[in-house]
Design a protein around this motif. Structure first.
Motif, short mmCIF file in Angstrom:
data_model
loop_
_atom_site.label_atom_id
_atom_site.label_comp_id
_atom_site.label_asym_id
_atom_site.label_seq_id
_atom_site.Cartn_x
_atom_site.Cartn_y
_atom_site.Cartn_z
N PHE A 47 10.52 -9.17 8.38
CA PHE A 47 9.76 -8.43 7.37
C PHE A 47 9.20 -7.14 7.96
O PHE A 47 9.35 -6.06 7.40
N ARG A 48 8.58 -7.26 9.11
CA ARG A 48 8.01 -6.08 9.78
C ARG A 48 9.11 -5.07 10.13
O ARG A 48 8.91 -3.86 9.97
N GLU A 49 10.26 -5.56 10.61
CA GLU A 49 11.36 -4.65 10.95
C GLU A 49 11.85 -3.89 9.72
O GLU A 49 12.10 -2.69 9.79
N LYS A 50 11.99 -4.59 8.60
CA LYS A 50 12.45 -3.93 7.37
C LYS A 50 11.44 -2.90 6.89
O LYS A 50 11.82 -1.83 6.43
N LEU A 51 10.17 -3.22 7.01
CA LEU A 51 9.15 -2.24 6.64
C LEU A 51 9.22 -1.02 7.55
O LEU A 51 9.13 0.12 7.10
N ASN A 52 9.39 -1.26 8.85
CA ASN A 52 9.48 -0.15 9.81
C ASN A 52 10.70 0.72 9.57
O ASN A 52 10.66 1.93 9.82
N ASN A 53 11.80 0.13 9.10
CA ASN A 53 13.03 0.88 8.90
C ASN A 53 13.15 1.54 7.53
O ASN A 53 14.07 2.31 7.30
N LEU A 54 12.23 1.24 6.64
CA LEU A 54 12.27 1.82 5.30
C LEU A 54 11.88 3.30 5.36
O LEU A 54 10.97 3.68 6.10
N ASP A 55 12.57 4.13 4.60
CA ASP A 55 12.23 5.55 4.51
C ASP A 55 11.05 5.70 3.55
O ASP A 55 11.24 5.82 2.34
N TRP A 56 9.87 5.69 4.09
CA TRP A 56 8.65 5.75 3.27
C TRP A 56 8.45 7.11 2.62
O TRP A 56 7.70 7.22 1.64
N SER A 57 9.14 8.12 3.13
CA SER A 57 8.99 9.46 2.54
C SER A 57 9.50 9.50 1.10
O SER A 57 9.14 10.40 0.35
N GLN A 58 10.30 8.53 0.68
CA GLN A 58 10.78 8.48 -0.70
C GLN A 58 9.62 8.27 -1.69
O GLN A 58 9.77 8.50 -2.88
N PHE A 59 8.46 7.86 -1.18
CA PHE A 59 7.29 7.63 -2.03
C PHE A 59 6.29 8.78 -1.94
O PHE A 59 5.19 8.68 -2.48
N ASP A 60 6.69 9.86 -1.29
CA ASP A 60 5.79 11.00 -1.11
C ASP A 60 5.33 11.55 -2.46
O ASP A 60 6.14 11.89 -3.32
N GLY A 61 4.02 11.59 -2.65
CA GLY A 61 3.44 12.16 -3.87
C GLY A 61 3.53 11.28 -5.10
O GLY A 61 3.15 11.69 -6.19
N THR A 62 4.03 10.07 -4.95
CA THR A 62 4.17 9.16 -6.10
C THR A 62 3.09 8.09 -6.03
O THR A 62 2.35 7.99 -5.05
N TYR A 63 3.02 7.32 -7.09
CA TYR A 63 2.19 6.12 -7.09
C TYR A 63 3.15 4.96 -6.85
O TYR A 63 4.18 4.87 -7.49
N LEU A 64 2.79 4.11 -5.91
CA LEU A 64 3.66 3.00 -5.53
C LEU A 64 3.04 1.70 -6.04
O LEU A 64 1.85 1.46 -5.85
N THR A 65 3.87 0.90 -6.69
CA THR A 65 3.41 -0.41 -7.10
C THR A 65 4.29 -1.46 -6.43
O THR A 65 5.51 -1.29 -6.33
#
Length: 169
Positions: A47-65
């Motif tokens: 789980f931690r590895e998948k979170l670390n490898n996710l491109d979080w920049s895709q959520f830049d300026g958005t609201y995340l649910t």
């Protein structure tokens, strides 16, 4: 023949368009099932590895649910890790589905309004819009308006439904 008079513009009626509170809002969903073993079991290291490898920049300026669409049991700390990763990019992080986040966002925005500006006014909560504003948002706006308005209506200026009229003293 006389001049055409726009009686709606001349009236004391103030229109509140709830849809305007959602302008510019982009909500993205993150389904945690995609981070689970067989979409059901949370293995901490993976789980931690998948979170670390996710491109979080895709959520830049958005609201995340964030939610999980399967019946998996997700520990609370897993949601906390998502917030830790998303905080740098997302404007805010919510728990639940996109629909639940929309409701929460509306309420947050309605809490920022100075409703006193409608003191003694005739107010119309606009009914037709491009966005399907949830009924509970109309309820919330009504609760905010009732202490202030002289009269509250729903719909359009040309055809509205009276909701409330302040009693005469």
């Amino acid at each position: 023949m006389g001049e055409i008079v726009n009686k709606v513009k001349q009236s004391k009626l103030e229109t509140v368009d709830l849809e305007k509170f959602a302008e510019g809002i982009i909500i993205k969903e993150l389904d945690l099932k995609d981070f689970l073993f067989h979409e059901m079991i949370l293995k901490e290291k993976e789980f931690r590895e998948k979170l670390n490898n996710l491109d979080w920049s895709q959520f830049d300026g958005t609201y995340l649910t964030v939610h999980c669409s399967t019946d998996a049991i997700i520990p609370k700390w897993a949601y906390m890790l998502v917030v830790q990763h998303a905080e740098e990019f997302a404007r805010n992080v919510y728990f639940g589905t996109k629909e639940e986040a929309i409701r929460q966002l509306f309420k947050e925005k309605l809490d920022l309004v100075d409703w006193r500006k409608y003191d003694g006014r005739f107010v119309l909560l606009k009914g037709c819009s491009k966005m399907d504003v949830p009924p509970d948002v109309y309820m919330y706006a009504t609760k905010k308006l009732l202490p202030h308005v002289q009269k509250l209506m729903y719909g359009e200026a040309c055809s509205n439904v009276p909701v409330y009229k302040k009693p005469r003293k």
